[in-house]
Design a protein around this motif. Structure first.
Motif, mmCIF file in Angstrom:
data_model
loop_
_atom_site.group_PDB
_atom_site.id
_atom_site.type_symbol
_atom_site.label_atom_id
_atom_site.label_comp_id
_atom_site.label_asym_id
_atom_site.label_seq_id
_atom_site.Cartn_x
_atom_site.Cartn_y
_atom_site.Cartn_z
ATOM 1 N N TRP A 1 -32.130 -40.849 -0.953
ATOM 2 C CA TRP A 1 -33.314 -40.426 -0.206
ATOM 3 C C TRP A 1 -32.935 -39.534 0.981
ATOM 4 O O TRP A 1 -33.691 -38.652 1.375
ATOM 5 N N ILE A 2 -31.742 -39.753 1.563
ATOM 6 C CA ILE A 2 -31.300 -38.924 2.686
ATOM 7 C C ILE A 2 -31.250 -37.459 2.253
ATOM 8 O O ILE A 2 -31.735 -36.562 2.951
ATOM 9 N N VAL A 3 -30.668 -37.215 1.084
ATOM 10 C CA VAL A 3 -30.513 -35.849 0.580
ATOM 11 C C VAL A 3 -31.859 -35.286 0.133
ATOM 12 O O VAL A 3 -32.212 -34.148 0.477
ATOM 13 N N ILE A 4 -32.634 -36.078 -0.624
ATOM 14 C CA ILE A 4 -33.929 -35.603 -1.140
ATOM 15 C C ILE A 4 -34.868 -35.256 0.006
ATOM 16 O O ILE A 4 -35.516 -34.208 0.012
ATOM 17 N N MET A 5 -34.919 -36.138 1.017
ATOM 18 C CA MET A 5 -35.793 -35.881 2.164
ATOM 19 C C MET A 5 -35.376 -34.605 2.894
ATOM 20 O O MET A 5 -36.209 -33.772 3.257
ATOM 21 N N MET B 1 -43.826 -34.410 10.173
ATOM 22 C CA MET B 1 -42.624 -34.481 9.332
ATOM 23 C C MET B 1 -41.359 -34.333 10.174
ATOM 24 O O MET B 1 -40.352 -35.014 9.937
ATOM 25 N N ASN B 2 -41.419 -33.448 11.169
ATOM 26 C CA ASN B 2 -40.263 -33.225 12.025
ATOM 27 C C ASN B 2 -39.925 -34.474 12.842
ATOM 28 O O ASN B 2 -38.753 -34.861 12.957
ATOM 29 N N ASP B 3 -40.953 -35.132 13.397
ATOM 30 C CA ASP B 3 -40.735 -36.370 14.159
ATOM 31 C C ASP B 3 -40.179 -37.472 13.263
ATOM 32 O O ASP B 3 -39.274 -38.222 13.665
ATOM 33 N N TYR B 4 -40.746 -37.570 12.060
ATOM 34 C CA TYR B 4 -40.275 -38.589 11.110
ATOM 35 C C TYR B 4 -38.810 -38.330 10.730
ATOM 36 O O TYR B 4 -37.989 -39.249 10.665
ATOM 37 N N GLN B 5 -38.500 -37.048 10.496
ATOM 38 C CA GLN B 5 -37.141 -36.692 10.116
ATOM 39 C C GLN B 5 -36.147 -37.017 11.233
ATOM 40 O O GLN B 5 -35.046 -37.526 10.968
ATOM 41 N N GLN B 6 -36.523 -36.741 12.478
ATOM 42 C CA GLN B 6 -35.639 -37.048 13.602
ATOM 43 C C GLN B 6 -35.380 -38.541 13.705
ATOM 44 O O GLN B 6 -34.253 -38.975 13.965
ATOM 45 N N LEU B 7 -36.446 -39.328 13.498
ATOM 46 C CA LEU B 7 -36.305 -40.780 13.532
ATOM 47 C C LEU B 7 -35.364 -41.261 12.426
ATOM 48 O O LEU B 7 -34.449 -42.066 12.672
ATOM 49 N N LYS B 8 -35.564 -40.773 11.215
ATOM 50 C CA LYS B 8 -34.735 -41.184 10.081
ATOM 51 C C LYS B 8 -33.300 -40.676 10.239
ATOM 52 O O LYS B 8 -32.347 -41.351 9.829
ATOM 53 N N ASN B 9 -33.150 -39.486 10.854
ATOM 54 C CA ASN B 9 -31.800 -38.960 11.054
ATOM 55 C C ASN B 9 -30.977 -39.849 11.978
ATOM 56 O O ASN B 9 -29.772 -40.019 11.782
ATOM 57 N N GLU B 10 -31.626 -40.406 13.006
ATOM 58 C CA GLU B 10 -30.940 -41.341 13.893
ATOM 59 C C GLU B 10 -30.461 -42.557 13.101
ATOM 60 O O GLU B 10 -29.333 -43.028 13.263
ATOM 61 N N GLU B 11 -31.354 -43.060 12.251
ATOM 62 C CA GLU B 11 -31.022 -44.229 11.424
ATOM 63 C C GLU B 11 -29.928 -43.890 10.420
ATOM 64 O O GLU B 11 -28.939 -44.623 10.283
ATOM 65 N N GLY C 1 -23.606 -34.746 10.960
ATOM 66 C CA GLY C 1 -23.964 -33.443 11.513
ATOM 67 C C GLY C 1 -23.620 -32.319 10.553
ATOM 68 O O GLY C 1 -24.355 -31.324 10.443
ATOM 69 N N TYR C 2 -22.503 -32.478 9.833
ATOM 70 C CA TYR C 2 -22.097 -31.491 8.831
ATOM 71 C C TYR C 2 -23.104 -31.448 7.678
ATOM 72 O O TYR C 2 -23.463 -30.375 7.181
ATOM 73 N N PHE C 3 -23.579 -32.626 7.291
ATOM 74 C CA PHE C 3 -24.604 -32.695 6.241
ATOM 75 C C PHE C 3 -25.896 -32.028 6.704
ATOM 76 O O PHE C 3 -26.500 -31.235 5.980
ATOM 77 N N ARG C 4 -26.333 -32.319 7.949
ATOM 78 C CA ARG C 4 -27.550 -31.715 8.479
ATOM 79 C C ARG C 4 -27.395 -30.196 8.575
ATOM 80 O O ARG C 4 -28.324 -29.444 8.289
ATOM 81 N N LEU C 5 -26.201 -29.760 8.978
ATOM 82 C CA LEU C 5 -25.928 -28.326 9.056
ATOM 83 C C LEU C 5 -26.069 -27.688 7.673
ATOM 84 O O LEU C 5 -26.616 -26.587 7.539
#
Length: 599
Positions: free
Chosen positions: A28-32, A83-93, A139-143
């Motif tokens: 789900w990390i990648v799909i999202m 979506m951006n707020d949700y993504q930031q929250l999930k990225n922390e997790e 961070g590399y994955f997010r990049l």
């Protein structure tokens, strides 16, 4: 150009490996990440077209269309923000989860290295760089995901610009290529400086930990050397500061060059757009749309270039981490056999040297350990005693066909079964800050405590102090929690000896196991231990008075066995080293008539 091509290929392969690793962990990390990037790209492109429609509708006084377009833009932005707020929250997790996941990979990867590799001076640097890779991994994955988004927006914006004027599109592409050239010039230099930074980081860290370590405070105070090591720490920090300054200056020069070039080139492109509008070949709506598309193309291509160059730089550390944790290829030994010890262990013509050394630590060592035998190894510091013990216990891999357990060479054995059947206790044992009970049952693959075996182990090790602890065997030891109780050095050592006995292995290897306890307790412990008929015990010691308790004695010097035999046999050699040391028991340095320490 070839170097840039190779760096690009390495970058793409590492991106693929990171994304696939995270996908296997949590898809789900990648799909999202991909779905959200696609949506953000579509919204950005939609803004270009809606800005044109909105301005043109205002010019034609079509207010109904204006309201519809405005509502559409508001709705799209609202969804984007949610979506951006949700993504930031999930990225922390997810960032935390991936960090823990990779720390486990690092621990498992570390376990696959040979002990002598970990003792090499360069190993800590490799481990530090690999640890840095963990902090950069998510961070590399997010990049990598942001690259997809930037690429989609850049291509769409360029297509929009080219549709109006091919010169506009080419101008933006040329600007981006020049930026890439400017940034790529410093990648290798930055990586080299960061590697140097990691290597030098150990020095200030060491001195800082030395200065704040509570057990070290007594020596710092008694010798009055706090200021001396404080100066050492300052010098190491100054060296680090010098490297960091080079990095910052390099980055500053690069950023100034990029910004100056961007502003001048973008100004030229906007002038081109104004000229097109002045010739009435474009509407006001076209102007706003083109300007927005230009800004989107420029900012996203800049982001794309920066992310690629940052990714190319980070690839070195991610790649080092991946290499560090990647399962190592085992030697092709074919079938492995379980460890067993029913008759004896034979050491035959054993030579050994460390990978970073040209000199042998052990030279042509040969002897036999009989089942149930009690053996003492004597020798000065540096004579090879501890190395020999580590080889017998499998902590170092012995050369093929040099150590045999009931006739089976060590390199053919399953290492996990070898470690289960052998217990090794070193002088620098670890103080586990858990409960007394947990300390005892460590390594037994069971949470169930056998009270009878525990009491027997405590009795042989003379560890009776647990009775006086606040919660008995459930008392937390050390200083991690407010209710923890710390033990003296001798108490910790007795607990370590009890743990070794509780494990119940048939072969017990002891390297200076009683250095922190008093001489009387030491002799009592070994006398009790040597009475254990079913246990084979090998003891390294500097104290020659212990040797008379053993069945067999080996005396080592400079990696060689210089004398071997029973206590009586060695005493019969009037010119022997053992005889000479034993006779010193009558000297004024004798401790209670029993102990002579040397080496």
């Amino acid at each position: 150009m070839m170097k840039l091509y190779k760096s690009g290929c390495t970058f793409l392969l590492t991106v693929k490996e990171v994304i696939m690793t995270i996908y296997r962990y949590n898809r789900w990390i990648v799909i999202m990440g991909i779905l959200f990037s696609l949506y953000f790209s579509v919204v950005s492109l939609t803004m270009v077209h809606t800005s044109k429609w909105l301005i043109n509708s205002l010019n034609s006084a079509d207010f109904k269309s204006c309201i519809q377009i405005f509502l559409l833009v508001t709705f799209l932005n609202l969804i984007k923000n949610i979506m951006n707020d949700y993504q930031q929250l999930k990225n922390e997790e997810f960032s935390f989860q991936i960090s823990i996941f990779n720390q486990k990979r690092l621990i498992k990867g570390l376990d696959e290295y040979e002990l002598y590799e970990k003792e090499h001076s360069d190993f800590q640097s490799k481990q530090n760089i690999a640890t840095r890779g963990i902090t950069m991994y998510f961070g590399y994955f997010r990049l990598s995901i942001q690259l997809i988004e930037s690429l989609l927006i850049s291509v769409s914006s360029l297509f929009f610009l080219v549709n109006y004027s091919i010169y506009l599109g080419l101008s933006v592409i040329l600007i981006s290529l020049f930026k890439l050239i400017i940034i790529s010039k410093i990648i290798n230099k930055k990586v080299d400086l960061n590697r140097e930074l990691q290597q030098h980081q150990r020095e200030p860290d060491y001195f800082y930990n030395l200065l704040i370590d509570v057990p070290v405070q007594k020596e710092l105070k008694s010798y009055g050397i706090t200021d001396y090591f404080l100066e050492k720490w300052n010098q190491a920090n100054n060296k680090m500061y010098s490297i960091r300054k080079k990095l910052l200056v390099m980055q500053l020069k690069n950023n100034v060059s990029q910004n100056l070039f961007s502003q001048l080139s973008l100004a030229a492109v906007i002038v081109m757009i104004i000229i097109l509008v002045s010739k009435q070949s474009l509407t006001v709506g076209d102007y706003f749309a083109l300007t927005l598309a230009l800004n989107l193309a420029e900012s996203n291509i800049t982001s794309l270039v920066r992310n690629i160059t940052q990714g190319a730089e980070d690839t070195y550390y991610i790649d080092d981490f991946n290499k560090f944790v990647r399962p190592r290829r085992k030697s092709e030994n074919g079938t492995t056999y379980p460890y067993q010890f029913r008759d004896g262990i034979d050491i035959k013509n054993l030579y050994f040297k460390y990978p970073n050394s040209t000199k042998n630590v052990l030279n042509d060592i040969s002897f036999r350990i009989e089942k149930g035998q009690k053996l003492v190894i004597l020798g000065e510091n540096g004579s090879g005693k501890t190395t020999l013990l580590k080889l017998i216990g499998g902590l170092y891999s012995a050369p093929e066909n040099t150590i045999f357990y009931d006739g089976t060479s060590q390199h053919l054995l399953d290492k996990s079964s070898l470690f289960k059947g052998i217990t090794t206790v070193f002088q620098d044992f670890t103080k586990y800050m858990i409960t007394v009970k947990e300390n005892v049952i460590l390594g037994n693959n069971s949470d169930h405590l056998n009270d009878e075996l525990m009491l027997e182990a405590f009795n042989i090790a003379s560890f009776k102090d647990y009775r006086n602890l606040p919660n008995g065997i459930d008392t937390r030891l050390g200083y991690l929690t407010s209710d923890s109780v710390n033990l003296s050095g001798g108490q910790w050592q007795k607990l370590a000896l009890a743990r070794a006995l509780y494990k119940g292995a048939d072969l017990l290897l002891l390297d200076e196991p009683t250095a922190a306890i008093d001489a009387e307790s030491e002799v009592l412990y070994l006398e009790n231990l040597f009475k254990e008929v079913n246990k084979t015990v090998v003891v390294i010691t500097h104290r020659i008075n212990i040797a008379c308790l053993a069945d067999y004695i080996i005396f080592m010097k400079d990696g060689n066995i210089v004398e071997a035999g029973s206590h009586e046999l060695l005493l019969s050699n009037e010119n022997g080293i053992y005889k000479r040391l034993w006779d010193r028991q009558s000297s004024p340095f004798q401790l209670e008539g029993r102990e002579v320490a040397y080496g």
